[in-house]
Design a protein around this motif. Sequence first.
Motif, PDB file in Angstrom:
ATOM      1  N   TRP A  72       0.846  -1.176   0.000  1.00 44.95           N
ATOM      2  CA  TRP A  72       0.000   0.000   0.000  1.00 44.95           C
ATOM      3  C   TRP A  72       0.893   1.242   0.000  1.00 44.95           C
ATOM      4  O   TRP A  72       1.805   1.353   0.835  1.00 44.95           O
ATOM      5  CB  TRP A  72      -0.915   0.038   1.221  1.00 44.95           C
ATOM      6  CG  TRP A  72      -2.083  -0.889   1.109  1.00 44.95           C
ATOM      7  CD1 TRP A  72      -2.190  -2.153   1.612  1.00 44.95           C
ATOM      8  CD2 TRP A  72      -3.326  -0.606   0.450  1.00 44.95           C
ATOM      9  NE1 TRP A  72      -3.420  -2.676   1.316  1.00 44.95           N
ATOM     10  CE2 TRP A  72      -4.139  -1.754   0.600  1.00 44.95           C
ATOM     11  CE3 TRP A  72      -3.848   0.493  -0.245  1.00 44.95           C
ATOM     12  CZ2 TRP A  72      -5.434  -1.830   0.095  1.00 44.95           C
ATOM     13  CZ3 TRP A  72      -5.122   0.418  -0.756  1.00 44.95           C
ATOM     14  CH2 TRP A  72      -5.907  -0.735  -0.590  1.00 44.95           C
ATOM     15  N   TYR A  73       0.591   2.169  -0.948  1.00 41.17           N
ATOM     16  CA  TYR A  73       1.320   3.420  -1.047  1.00 41.17           C
ATOM     17  C   TYR A  73       0.358   4.578  -0.810  1.00 41.17           C
ATOM     18  O   TYR A  73      -0.853   4.481  -1.051  1.00 41.17           O
ATOM     19  CB  TYR A  73       1.923   3.602  -2.455  1.00 41.17           C
ATOM     20  CG  TYR A  73       3.089   2.711  -2.774  1.00 41.17           C
ATOM     21  CD1 TYR A  73       2.892   1.449  -3.319  1.00 41.17           C
ATOM     22  CD2 TYR A  73       4.400   3.134  -2.569  1.00 41.17           C
ATOM     23  CE1 TYR A  73       3.959   0.633  -3.636  1.00 41.17           C
ATOM     24  CE2 TYR A  73       5.476   2.331  -2.889  1.00 41.17           C
ATOM     25  CZ  TYR A  73       5.251   1.085  -3.429  1.00 41.17           C
ATOM     26  OH  TYR A  73       6.317   0.284  -3.746  1.00 41.17           O
ATOM     27  N   ARG A  74       0.920   5.690  -0.373  1.00 41.71           N
ATOM     28  CA  ARG A  74       0.166   6.932  -0.247  1.00 41.71           C
ATOM     29  C   ARG A  74       0.795   7.953  -1.191  1.00 41.71           C
ATOM     30  O   ARG A  74       2.030   8.045  -1.280  1.00 41.71           O
ATOM     31  CB  ARG A  74       0.200   7.445   1.192  1.00 41.71           C
ATOM     32  CG  ARG A  74      -0.521   8.750   1.399  1.00 41.71           C
ATOM     33  CD  ARG A  74      -0.704   9.035   2.877  1.00 41.71           C
ATOM     34  NE  ARG A  74       0.555   9.248   3.576  1.00 41.71           N
ATOM     35  CZ  ARG A  74       0.632   9.429   4.897  1.00 41.71           C
ATOM     36  NH1 ARG A  74      -0.460   9.395   5.629  1.00 41.71           N
ATOM     37  NH2 ARG A  74       1.791   9.627   5.451  1.00 41.71           N
ATOM     38  N   LEU A  84       3.478   2.500   2.695  1.00 45.09           N
ATOM     39  CA  LEU A  84       2.892   2.468   4.032  1.00 45.09           C
ATOM     40  C   LEU A  84       3.053   1.102   4.691  1.00 45.09           C
ATOM     41  O   LEU A  84       3.484   1.001   5.825  1.00 45.09           O
ATOM     42  CB  LEU A  84       1.410   2.827   3.968  1.00 45.09           C
ATOM     43  CG  LEU A  84       1.074   4.205   3.406  1.00 45.09           C
ATOM     44  CD1 LEU A  84      -0.431   4.344   3.231  1.00 45.09           C
ATOM     45  CD2 LEU A  84       1.620   5.301   4.312  1.00 45.09           C
ATOM     46  N   PHE A 127      -1.310   2.152  10.400  1.00 46.33           N
ATOM     47  CA  PHE A 127      -1.735   1.487   9.169  1.00 46.33           C
ATOM     48  C   PHE A 127      -1.646  -0.035   9.329  1.00 46.33           C
ATOM     49  O   PHE A 127      -0.601  -0.553   9.721  1.00 46.33           O
ATOM     50  CB  PHE A 127      -0.866   1.934   7.999  1.00 46.33           C
ATOM     51  CG  PHE A 127      -0.868   3.423   7.786  1.00 46.33           C
ATOM     52  CD1 PHE A 127       0.126   4.223   8.331  1.00 46.33           C
ATOM     53  CD2 PHE A 127      -1.872   4.031   7.055  1.00 46.33           C
ATOM     54  CE1 PHE A 127       0.128   5.594   8.151  1.00 46.33           C
ATOM     55  CE2 PHE A 127      -1.887   5.412   6.862  1.00 46.33           C
ATOM     56  CZ  PHE A 127      -0.898   6.191   7.413  1.00 46.33           C
ATOM     57  N   ASP A 142      -3.617  12.925   6.521  1.00 51.08           N
ATOM     58  CA  ASP A 142      -3.697  11.633   5.816  1.00 51.08           C
ATOM     59  C   ASP A 142      -4.511  11.737   4.527  1.00 51.08           C
ATOM     60  O   ASP A 142      -4.607  10.759   3.770  1.00 51.08           O
ATOM     61  CB  ASP A 142      -4.346  10.566   6.719  1.00 51.08           C
ATOM     62  CG  ASP A 142      -3.459  10.164   7.882  1.00 51.08           C
ATOM     63  OD1 ASP A 142      -3.990   9.956   8.998  1.00 51.08           O
ATOM     64  OD2 ASP A 142      -2.225  10.062   7.683  1.00 51.08           O
ATOM     65  N   TYR A 158      -4.587   6.726  -2.078  1.00 54.96           N
ATOM     66  CA  TYR A 158      -3.971   5.496  -1.586  1.00 54.96           C
ATOM     67  C   TYR A 158      -3.979   4.458  -2.699  1.00 54.96           C
ATOM     68  O   TYR A 158      -5.023   4.175  -3.292  1.00 54.96           O
ATOM     69  CB  TYR A 158      -4.716   4.985  -0.353  1.00 54.96           C
ATOM     70  CG  TYR A 158      -4.449   5.872   0.839  1.00 54.96           C
ATOM     71  CD1 TYR A 158      -5.080   7.107   0.959  1.00 54.96           C
ATOM     72  CD2 TYR A 158      -3.526   5.505   1.811  1.00 54.96           C
ATOM     73  CE1 TYR A 158      -4.805   7.957   2.019  1.00 54.96           C
ATOM     74  CE2 TYR A 158      -3.245   6.337   2.886  1.00 54.96           C
ATOM     75  CZ  TYR A 158      -3.887   7.560   2.973  1.00 54.96           C
ATOM     76  OH  TYR A 158      -3.601   8.403   4.026  1.00 54.96           O
ATOM     77  N   CYS A 188      -2.918   0.636  -4.160  1.00 56.55           N
ATOM     78  CA  CYS A 188      -2.623  -0.772  -3.897  1.00 56.55           C
ATOM     79  C   CYS A 188      -1.731  -1.268  -5.034  1.00 56.55           C
ATOM     80  O   CYS A 188      -1.983  -0.967  -6.208  1.00 56.55           O
ATOM     81  CB  CYS A 188      -3.932  -1.547  -3.856  1.00 56.55           C
ATOM     82  SG  CYS A 188      -3.775  -3.339  -3.812  1.00 56.55           S
TER      83      CYS A 188
END
Lengths: 112, 113
Positions: free
Chosen positions: A35-37, A47, A61, A83, A87, A89
């Motif tokens: 998972w990236y932000r 993340l 997270f 936040d 986001y 995937c």
Amino acid sequence: QQKVQQSPESLTVSEGAMASLNCTFSDGTSNNFRWYRQHSAKGLEVLVSIFSDGEKEEGRFTAHLNRANLHVSLHIREPQPSDSAVYLCAVGYGSSGNKLIFGIGTLLSVKP
Amino acid sequence: EAAVTQSPRSKVAVTGGKVTLSCHQTNNHDYMYWYRQDTGHGLRLIHYSYVADSTEKGDIPDGYKASRPSQENFSLILELASLSQTAVYFCASSDGGNYAEQFFGPGTRLTVL
């Protein structure tokens, strides 16, 4: 080829409430899920990385992976306005699992 | 201190022109990657490299070339830029281990007119 879909497309939560994001994939043989932000106009920040079924926590997270159900989720505990971001995937493929297929992303907005 | 840097950060190019996007990493990583991000699509892999002087095709290589003259540098070349290549381009690096984490640069916004 692996297909990755994310839901919902956008999500608004209040500060402090749990945020839950979903990701489904088409091929359950991968062992590399991330998972990236992505904040607006910026690069990607990883993340959580998860490589086996179950749960992986990194601070606020938590990722849950269930390859039998072709599903990986991200839960954000006590989200804050900072936040608010997209986001993403990502699912690994290839012999070393290092090439990534990304979903389109979920836009999260956290309201004070 | 940024470990993966990209230049330029934004660029406007004309259709049919040549465009070179550059990426530099100080992670001492063997692998480097180029992705593009478009509205309605996730990031898609264009080219990657696991060693200097060698590049490999990713999922959408048509219309792009790549060059890896050294471990630290990886370029993406559009010989004849087209409108459809308007996108944000990201470079990333990783070490050579299985399931290695990729570290991304800040992106280059390319507009082809």
